[in-house]
Design a protein around this motif. Sequence first.
Motif, short mmCIF file in Angstrom:
data_model
loop_
_atom_site.label_atom_id
_atom_site.label_comp_id
_atom_site.label_asym_id
_atom_site.label_seq_id
_atom_site.Cartn_x
_atom_site.Cartn_y
_atom_site.Cartn_z
N HIS C 47 -10.15 3.13 8.93
CA HIS C 47 -9.87 2.34 7.73
C HIS C 47 -9.35 0.98 8.19
O HIS C 47 -8.33 0.88 8.85
N HIS C 49 -8.46 -3.21 7.88
CA HIS C 49 -8.08 -4.49 7.26
C HIS C 49 -8.22 -5.56 8.33
O HIS C 49 -8.18 -5.28 9.52
N THR C 83 -11.21 -1.91 3.68
CA THR C 83 -10.32 -1.95 2.52
C THR C 83 -10.91 -2.84 1.43
O THR C 83 -11.59 -3.83 1.73
N GLU C 169 -8.34 5.76 -3.58
CA GLU C 169 -6.91 5.83 -3.28
C GLU C 169 -6.12 6.11 -4.56
O GLU C 169 -6.14 5.33 -5.50
N ARG C 252 -4.95 11.29 6.82
CA ARG C 252 -5.02 9.92 7.30
C ARG C 252 -3.72 9.56 8.00
O ARG C 252 -2.65 9.81 7.47
N GLU C 256 -0.98 1.40 9.58
CA GLU C 256 -0.88 0.93 8.21
C GLU C 256 0.12 1.77 7.41
O GLU C 256 0.87 1.26 6.60
ZN LIG Z 1 -5.54 -0.04 3.51
#
Ligand SMILES: [Zn+2]
Lengths: 308, 308, 308, 308
Positions: C47, C49, C83, C169, C252, C256
């Motif tokens: 995941h 960013h 993201t 999410e 997960r 982050e």
């Molecule tokens: Zn994120």
Amino acid sequence: MANKVIITCAITGGIHTPTLSDALPYKPADLASQAIEAAEAGAAILHIHARDPETGAPTGSPDVYRQFLPIIKQGTDAVINLTTGGSPDMTPEDRLAGALTFSPEMCSLNMGSMNFSFHDMGRKVKEWKFAWEDQYILDSEKFIFRNTFADIRRNYELLSDHGTRFEHECYDIGHLYNLAYFVDKGVAKPPFFIQSIFGILGGIGGDLDNVMFMKRTADRLFGKDYVWSVLGAGKYQMPVCTMAAQLGGNVRVGLEDSLFIGRGKLASSNAEQVRKIVRIIGEMGLEPATADEARQMLALKGADRTQI
Amino acid sequence: MANKVIITCAITGGIHTPTLSDALPYKPADLASQAIEAAEAGAAILHIHARDPETGAPTGSPDVYRQFLPIIKQGTDAVINLTTGGSPDMTPEDRLAGALTFSPEMCSLNMGSMNFSFHDMGRKVKEWKFAWEDQYILDSEKFIFRNTFADIRRNYELLSDHGTRFEHECYDIGHLYNLAYFVDKGVAKPPFFIQSIFGILGGIGGDLDNVMFMKRTADRLFGKDYVWSVLGAGKYQMPVCTMAAQLGGNVRVGLEDSLFIGRGKLASSNAEQVRKIVRIIGEMGLEPATADEARQMLALKGADRTQI
Amino acid sequence: MANKVIITCAITGGIHTPTLSDALPYKPADLASQAIEAAEAGAAILHIHARDPETGAPTGSPDVYRQFLPIIKQGTDAVINLTTGGSPDMTPEDRLAGALTFSPEMCSLNMGSMNFSFHDMGRKVKEWKFAWEDQYILDSEKFIFRNTFADIRRNYELLSDHGTRFEHECYDIGHLYNLAYFVDKGVAKPPFFIQSIFGILGGIGGDLDNVMFMKRTADRLFGKDYVWSVLGAGKYQMPVCTMAAQLGGNVRVGLEDSLFIGRGKLASSNAEQVRKIVRIIGEMGLEPATADEARQMLALKGADRTQI
Amino acid sequence: MANKVIITCAITGGIHTPTLSDALPYKPADLASQAIEAAEAGAAILHIHARDPETGAPTGSPDVYRQFLPIIKQGTDAVINLTTGGSPDMTPEDRLAGALTFSPEMCSLNMGSMNFSFHDMGRKVKEWKFAWEDQYILDSEKFIFRNTFADIRRNYELLSDHGTRFEHECYDIGHLYNLAYFVDKGVAKPPFFIQSIFGILGGIGGDLDNVMFMKRTADRLFGKDYVWSVLGAGKYQMPVCTMAAQLGGNVRVGLEDSLFIGRGKLASSNAEQVRKIVRIIGEMGLEPATADEARQMLALKGADRTQI
Ligand SMILES: [Zn+2]
Ligand SMILES: [Zn+2]
Ligand SMILES: [Zn+2]
Ligand SMILES: [Zn+2]
């Protein structure tokens, strides 16, 4: 002691039979050495049953207990916890004889009557080591594990003079309410050590939703007056223990509860299961409580005040 | 039939004794008239025990049943559901005699052994109507309600020829797992009618969290293969029924389960309790199922195929 | 694949700032190498960013993504998940730019508006590495993480042409109901990958009871049409993941979500957290799913059909 | 006051529009008379919004409030509780103006930002009474109900001088955690009046499992420091209230929350809903709390210390 977990190890019990696992101890020397090894691996409490030294059949005879309890006491300072649950063949008197003779720091106390069945357990066995095993297992279809309100009251009374405290074995939600009844009557005294049991045929199942619900119900009924521990039967052993440890509870492992160490893989000893749960709780930042930490958390009288 | 609720009324049971309420019926004529009145008030199923016509003591005698069952059948088309639970004094054979004789559309089937105690129930009584009552109540401290796996299996077998279907009485979460065992074995056939029982000393308590958890567990174990009903003992009767009705469940009321209609106020009849729950579900937009709607929901054989 | 667990690793996110941990990657080379190392340790999904290469400030700029996405793609076959949540400073358009440019196999999709605050996070910091960090953290007291129903609908629409699938999410129970709304409308297509998030200030807390309730609610709303994953913020990271894995869920980890590897101990890298959860699930008899197993479980289009 | 239930009635709110029900009051005289009638029917607290006297559009204008608040005060001793939630068109200042002007005993305080959408609500309407209604409803797809941590802190601060206490509106589990944050900071003072809201699109759904979980979470976070109330939107109104009353909670009804009195049947007035919930709790042996009992349970300052 927020990050301490009391590990109980139940060495042999009265359900599994010798044919089901070569690791299941029944000779006095094996019972003692596996118990001591389990304590060295991290168990603070040893939950003990006796077995006939020749056939491995469950027994409650003080003479048999005498052959290995002193060895355990000499070999470890772990708390010795004697069963009063016994096995299907025993009378209520048989079940209490060990505790009344040895006046241990702890003994088990089963909080209700129930079916307790394992009649399908021997299906895959081709040849039995001992003659008694096969029928013993089949007969459990008819077995009622007897623990009436009158029985429970009597156990509290008989053992209160000994200063022995209790592992309150609760196999279903109703058993918590039974304990609450005795709390209400002033018979049970805090801190209550509650051993919640999951996955026995006849009791509550091993699904994790049940573990959380059991804790929630105990929280509601007993507030901060209880110390919680769990065991899961068979394949539920490690999941149930892992989950309870995450919820702040304590755990019981051992060959009484499961003969396995992984899917389809027999455990080689009680200590192997203790080591596994020690690793798991270690990943959570938790540590095994020492025997003396357990004594403090459970308000036990101390090993020197037993008749072992 | 999404907005229909099956109301079962349990007319007299085997626990309460005549001294505890003048409204508790035990004479054949009273049993019949209260049953018929309950049906008229909205009960689709009548859960029936017999009582000695002279002393009010529980009995399983077909001869006694014969004094009022035909009257009920003639007076109402409600489903007649005979107990196989009986009372502490009966053998397994006594308990089955009524169902085997009359081959009813339904009979109860208790899904596990347990303590079933009410020894504190007579504390406030000064004078007993009948000699048996006092000791009967006190003795329940020692009572085990016997329903082993072997017993349950036998009941399924004996009654399967009759086409009689079961009110599976589940007093704790473990009893659902016991039923799941028989489902797994192919012995129990859907739709399973599950009667969850809350608030008996020895079983799960009457707190509403338990009601929701019982349903959730049944959902997990049986999916859409079951029809759910509940009863709450004593003061839990109406709260438990109200909550279950909101969750889509069915309800059981009647003097077997509670002698009361409000806090400290004895019910004057079974029908009074039926009328109360009918009002409550009415506020929710729900209606009592008719007897024939209940027959359809539970796959019953029909009143004409019984031996009543 | 019953014993496979999809591990997602969230490499850097948009919340933590460089001063809070030296291990938090923000330079393109570091982002790439930590991502690849996490995949080698067992992560099937990365995941991602972007961060400003000079200051470490969150950015959604495709130009920045372009500096490290191809390196990751070349270094591992793990699924790249971009993201669309971005950070407080970005507009809805900024947040979507990466996904629209690179057409990844997956992107995140936040299922509701909420407060998302971490204004107390910098209290212990004496000296900041970069000028933007302090105010960025304090300003989050005023931050609303914007994801209106109209926004969500638009994201589904814009990305449907790309064949990009979603990490939904869900920061609270209501977000599951929001997803159910889009399922009802036919906009969301199964299998739904649901990422339940616990412990963010503004969302549901990290207590384990919440984890179980989230799953139960998702089961009720989506039946077998969803694949469940969880993350816990900060100290909740490993407990939440452990519990979900036991319940059959996926997990997960990554910097982050938490900068730590144990109580008060900063993680040295993303991979260190991956290795820890791999050990934990290993004790349960579970294994990390490979990237291709994850692709199959989530019905992804394949790495060759992206614009990376 | 164990058997007392505080009934709040929310007279008109800011969501429903005049076309949706002729019973929805918006003229000052109607607002006053429905409020007084609701109090006479059993409501101890009146939750009040203002509406434009001509168009029925939501307004926060003190001038409008002044047209009916004094009438209500004169007509009943029920607690007057002013909204600070307002409606989508209002600024934070607009939303607070009424409370700051009239210094009421209570005002609402929304515990988090969220989507709050009802864009499908007008689908069946053919002709609108007022021009603003249609677009107002459709626009809610884009609406974020803004209540940042900074906003909430400011509201506590501005109103603390007034001695006004709060109806903490919690639309999801996370909102309880938000309140816990302000409790932790010492900003919120017990007893906390928590209004849990179920069934708004954007918040937690109206399923009864959620009601129980909300209470359980509040119990865990706030122990005995809170007083719990609930409301269910639309069809969830009566089920949610019934369930909460059974769990010892308080209830809110009124046309703000639902326009209906039964399946598909519009309520003729606020009082009709109050009377229905009074009947339901009456069947449980519960009674409506008087206004003064509510004041005592919630530690309110008294009607004489307001500026109404
Ligand atoms: Zn994120
Ligand atoms: Zn044992
Ligand atoms: Zn009965
Ligand atoms: Zn309002």
